[in-house]
Design a protein around this motif. Structure first.
Motif, PDB file in Angstrom:
ATOM      1  N   SER A 160       2.150   1.583  -4.100  1.00 14.43           N
ATOM      2  CA  SER A 160       1.211   2.182  -5.050  1.00 14.43           C
ATOM      3  C   SER A 160      -0.135   1.462  -5.034  1.00 14.43           C
ATOM      4  O   SER A 160      -1.186   2.107  -5.056  1.00 14.43           O
ATOM      5  CB  SER A 160       1.788   2.138  -6.464  1.00 14.43           C
ATOM      6  OG  SER A 160       2.966   2.887  -6.532  1.00 14.43           O
ATOM      7  N   SER A 180      -1.858   2.206  -1.575  1.00 13.75           N
ATOM      8  CA  SER A 180      -1.843   3.617  -1.168  1.00 13.75           C
ATOM      9  C   SER A 180      -1.130   3.815   0.158  1.00 13.75           C
ATOM     10  O   SER A 180      -1.667   4.379   1.109  1.00 13.75           O
ATOM     11  CB  SER A 180      -3.268   4.170  -1.075  1.00 13.75           C
ATOM     12  OG  SER A 180      -3.924   4.060  -2.300  1.00 13.75           O
ATOM     13  N   LYS A 213       7.675   5.538  -2.817  1.00 16.10           N
ATOM     14  CA  LYS A 213       7.026   6.785  -3.222  1.00 16.10           C
ATOM     15  C   LYS A 213       7.943   7.974  -2.987  1.00 16.10           C
ATOM     16  O   LYS A 213       7.918   8.943  -3.736  1.00 16.10           O
ATOM     17  CB  LYS A 213       5.719   6.979  -2.452  1.00 16.10           C
ATOM     18  CG  LYS A 213       4.576   6.214  -3.022  1.00 16.10           C
ATOM     19  CD  LYS A 213       3.276   6.665  -2.412  1.00 16.10           C
ATOM     20  CE  LYS A 213       2.137   5.904  -3.061  1.00 16.10           C
ATOM     21  NZ  LYS A 213       0.860   6.254  -2.489  1.00 16.10           N
TER      22      LYS A 213
END
Length: 176
Positions: A121, A124, A130
């Motif tokens: 997170s 990215s 995720k």
């Protein structure tokens, strides 16, 4: 090891300061500090993304994951006792000193898997964390269950390796 060999020295205090800081601060705080210093301030590394596995994009996430683990292992390695012995007798003293370290490595590896969710997170990145969160949000229970089973199998295998390492490090420990 350096801190254990030179107790109460400047090197000991600096290494333990880094170890305690790495253990005290959450990974997302350390990650943001790394981004502020190395990506925004110095402009040496990119702040996030993956860009086809280029090495410069991997430096900060790997450094963060390593710092968290090394901080804990360093504190546990130094804790048992100082070693004032000659390097020739390290072979005999190293195995008993490694038992607490091996005890921490299994749970630490499992914690690194969960820390990867935060690291993905912050930087990215695409990854298993995720995937689990998006699967739960999309009510894809088959995907979530499969990933949870995968993480569980990895956890069991890591704990098995820790138990086997106990038997190798301490001859008095035998499994029947």
């Amino acid at each position: 090891m350096a801190a254990a060999l030179r107790r109460n020295s400047i090197a000991d205090y600096l290494l333990m300061l880094l170890g305690n800081a790495g253990s005290a601060f959450p990974s997302f705080v350390i990650g943001l500090v790394l981004i502020l210093v190395f990506a925004i301030g110095l402009k040496w590394l990119p702040a996030g993304g993956w860009n086809n596995f280029q090495a410069r994009y991997m430096v900060l996430p790997i450094a963060l994951l390593t710092m968290i683990s090394v901080a804990t292992v360093g504190r546990v390695t130094r804790a048992p006792r100082g070693c004032r012995c000659a390097p020739s007798s390290w072979r005999h003293e190293l195995k008993p000193m490694l038992i607490p370290v091996v005890s921490v490595i299994g749970p630490l590896a499992i914690a690194s898997i969960t820390a990867a969710v935060v690291i993905e997170s912050v930087f990215s990145l695409p990854g298993i964390g995720k995937l689990i969160v998006n699967g739960a949000g999309n009510r894809d229970y088959t995907l979530v269950l499969g990933l949870v089973v995968l993480v569980t199998v990895v956890s069991v295998l890591l704990n098995l390796l820790v138990d086997l390492a106990y038997a190798w490090l301490d001859p008095k420990i035998r499994y029947r």
